[in-house]
Enzyme design. Structure first.
Site, PDB file in Angstrom:
ATOM      1  N   LYS A   1      -2.239   0.407 -25.121  1.00 22.81           N
ATOM      2  CA  LYS A   1      -2.646   0.326 -26.539  1.00 22.81           C
ATOM      3  C   LYS A   1      -1.380   0.348 -27.406  1.00 22.81           C
ATOM      4  O   LYS A   1      -0.552  -0.524 -27.245  1.00 22.81           O
ATOM      5  CB  LYS A   1      -3.660   1.417 -26.839  1.00 22.81           C
TER       6      LYS A   1
ATOM      7  N   THR B   1      -3.734   6.017 -22.133  1.00 22.59           N
ATOM      8  CA  THR B   1      -3.612   4.660 -21.615  1.00 22.59           C
ATOM      9  C   THR B   1      -2.186   4.201 -21.895  1.00 22.59           C
ATOM     10  O   THR B   1      -1.490   4.765 -22.744  1.00 22.59           O
ATOM     11  CB  THR B   1      -4.580   3.686 -22.323  1.00 22.59           C
TER      12      THR B   1
ATOM     13  N   ARG C   1      -1.940  -2.738 -18.694  1.00 20.12           N
ATOM     14  CA  ARG C   1      -3.231  -2.045 -18.672  1.00 20.12           C
ATOM     15  C   ARG C   1      -3.171  -0.936 -17.626  1.00 20.12           C
ATOM     16  O   ARG C   1      -2.876  -1.207 -16.454  1.00 20.12           O
ATOM     17  CB  ARG C   1      -4.321  -3.065 -18.330  1.00 20.12           C
TER      18      ARG C   1
ATOM     19  N   GLU D   1      -0.371   4.775  -0.692  1.00 21.67           N
ATOM     20  CA  GLU D   1      -1.142   6.011  -0.930  1.00 21.67           C
ATOM     21  C   GLU D   1      -0.251   7.234  -0.785  1.00 21.67           C
ATOM     22  O   GLU D   1       0.526   7.327   0.169  1.00 21.67           O
ATOM     23  CB  GLU D   1      -2.305   6.112   0.059  1.00 21.67           C
TER      24      GLU D   1
ATOM     25  N   ASP E   1      -6.031  13.553 -25.460  1.00 23.28           N
ATOM     26  CA  ASP E   1      -6.143  12.160 -25.020  1.00 23.28           C
ATOM     27  C   ASP E   1      -5.491  11.294 -26.100  1.00 23.28           C
ATOM     28  O   ASP E   1      -6.074  11.053 -27.152  1.00 23.28           O
ATOM     29  CB  ASP E   1      -7.626  11.815 -24.830  1.00 23.28           C
TER      30      ASP E   1
ATOM     31  N   TYR F   1       0.856  -1.191   0.000  1.00 25.76           N
ATOM     32  CA  TYR F   1       0.000   0.000   0.000  1.00 25.76           C
ATOM     33  C   TYR F   1       0.886   1.232   0.000  1.00 25.76           C
ATOM     34  O   TYR F   1       1.785   1.348   0.823  1.00 25.76           O
ATOM     35  CB  TYR F   1      -0.915   0.027   1.231  1.00 25.76           C
TER      36      TYR F   1
END
Ligand SMILES: *Cc1c(COP(=O)(O)O)cnc(C)c1O
Length: 422
Positions: free
Chosen positions: A233, A230, A239, A55, A204, A53
């Protein structure tokens, strides 16, 4: 990566994973948003980093034990900034924590606008993404989205319409970039319009990021204030997504991603992003991106000479959009017939489509994954011929049978993952 534990303790899932890997290996993946991640990227994904974790951001974490995670995220950030360098300058800021392209877009909007504010985005049926303001998307519900499209005459972005809508609606944000648009996007024109109305320009690059960083598509910097993309692609990473921006937006973007939208980042994915960014800076990646475009143009040539109608008449990038209605069929029928022979494409609306989104007029056919398998123009020409034969002989079982075995034979010659053993 041989599933030894999974096979032993959860045979149900192991079996389906194996079957999916075999499906990918035996078929021809032509969904324009898909690709084949490298073994190094998959290795990074399959690490115990998933257990941590963290954060916050490097040096400013809510939990302890992040000394190595910090180094990994800093490397990912530095590589992202270098990867998106323009005119010899690194990008000013990168946030590599977004879980997906949709999250990255929402984070960017929330950093730049308040709920109810107006933004300008590309209509889904013209090639835009859901998150560019479609009414079923949170982006279209939280904000007031005004949509631009393409010209009827040549099916290209209508910059006059964009300018008219910008001056009429005074949006706070203009977003450009697309999910089904086969042509170069003119970032300079978008930037000029954004400046005229004092809007922030977001580019984008989800689909074309790999082409942009390889110099095969014009760069969005310095025109765009913010870039979202992203990473899975054309960029060929894990991903996920990231946001790059000019220095003045850095703080707002970071706050918007975390704590605005997300809790803990996916540290294993961030490690895999760093690996992919490193790979995308290699000279071989430039050749790869160039080949993606040459392969798409080879597809387009065969389609056109077989009399198929291509949206905009051809392609500048990694995808071809085919209107299949002149053949007397729909996009859904075409997609299903191609799936039967092991060629995977997606049904897609074409500009000014009169059919429904779930059974539209077109199919979208992309080359990133096949190019990752090492295919060049000669192979893509054969694949294009397979597609034409299927679309023109949908109900001829003998044709489907023969194309199906040719697809398998071609797939065998170009293994998707020669290094992956089940
Ligand atoms: C794919 C895509 C997205 C969304 O990415 P997800 O990771 O699927 O949420 C956003 N914008 C564009 C232009 C895309 O092509």
């Amino acid at each position: 990566m041989n599933l030894q534990f999974l096979r032993h303790s959860d045979a149900e899932i192991a079996k389906f994973v194996e079957q999916e890997v075999v499906r990918q290996e035996d078929g021809l993946e032509m969904i324009a948003s898909e690709n084949i991640a490298s073994p190094e990227v998959l290795e990074a994904l399959g690490t115990p980093l998933t257990d941590k974790y963290s954060e916050g951001y490097p040096g400013r974490r809510y939990y302890s034990g992040n000394i190595f995670i910090d180094r990994i995220e800093l490397l990912a950030i530095e590589r992202a900034k270098k990867l998106f360098a323009y005119d010899g300058h690194n990008a000013a800021h990168a946030n590599v924590q977004s879980h997906s392209g949709s999250d990255a877009n929402l984070a960017a909007y929330l950093a730049l606008m308040n709920p109810g504010d107006t933004f300008l985005g590309m209509r889904l049926t013209a090639g835009g993404h859901l998150t560019h303001g479609h009414k079923v998307s949170a982006t279209g519900r939280i904000f007031r989205a005004v949509q631009y499209g393409v010209r009827r005459s040549d099916e290209r972005i209508d910059y006059d319409e964009v300018r008219y809508l910008a001056h009429t609606h005074k949006p706070k944000v203009i977003i450009c970039g697309a999910t089904a648009y086969p042509r170069i996007i003119d970032f300079a024109s978008f930037a000029a319009i954004a400046r005229e109305v004092q809007a922030v320009l977001v580019a984008d690059l989800s689909h074309i990021a790999g082409l942009v960083v390889a110099g095969v598509h014009p760069h969005a910097f310095p025109y765009a204030d913010v870039i979202t993309t992203t990473t899975h692609k054309t960029l060929r990473g894990p991903r996920g997504a990231m946001i790059l921006c000019k220095a003045q937006y850095a703080q707002a973007i970071d706050k918007s991603v975390m704590p605005g939208l997300q809790g803990g980042p996916l540290d294993h994915v961030i490690a895999a992003k760093a690996v992919a960014f490193g790979q995308a800076m290699q000279p071989a990646f430039r050749d790869y991106a160039r080949q993606i475009v040459q392969n798409a143009q080879a597809l387009a040539r065969v389609f056109a000479s077989a009399g198929l109608r291509l949206v905009t008449g051809g392609t500048d990038n990694h995808l071809v959009l085919v209107d299949v209605t002149p053949l007397g069929i729909s996009g859904k029928i075409a997609e299903q017939a191609l799936e039967q022979v092991g060629i995977f494409v997606n049904k897609n609306t074409v500009p000014f489509d009169t059919r429904k989104p779930m059974d539209p007029s077109g199919i979208r056919v992309g080359t990133p994954a096949l190019t990752s398998r090492g295919m060049k123009e000669d192979a893509l020409e054969r694949v294009a011929e397979f597609i034409v034969r299927v679309l023109k002989h949908l109900h001829d079982a003998a044709v489907l049978e023969s194309v199906s075995s040719e697809v398998r034979a071609l797939a065998k010659r170009y293994p998707a993952r020669p290094w992956f053993h089940l």
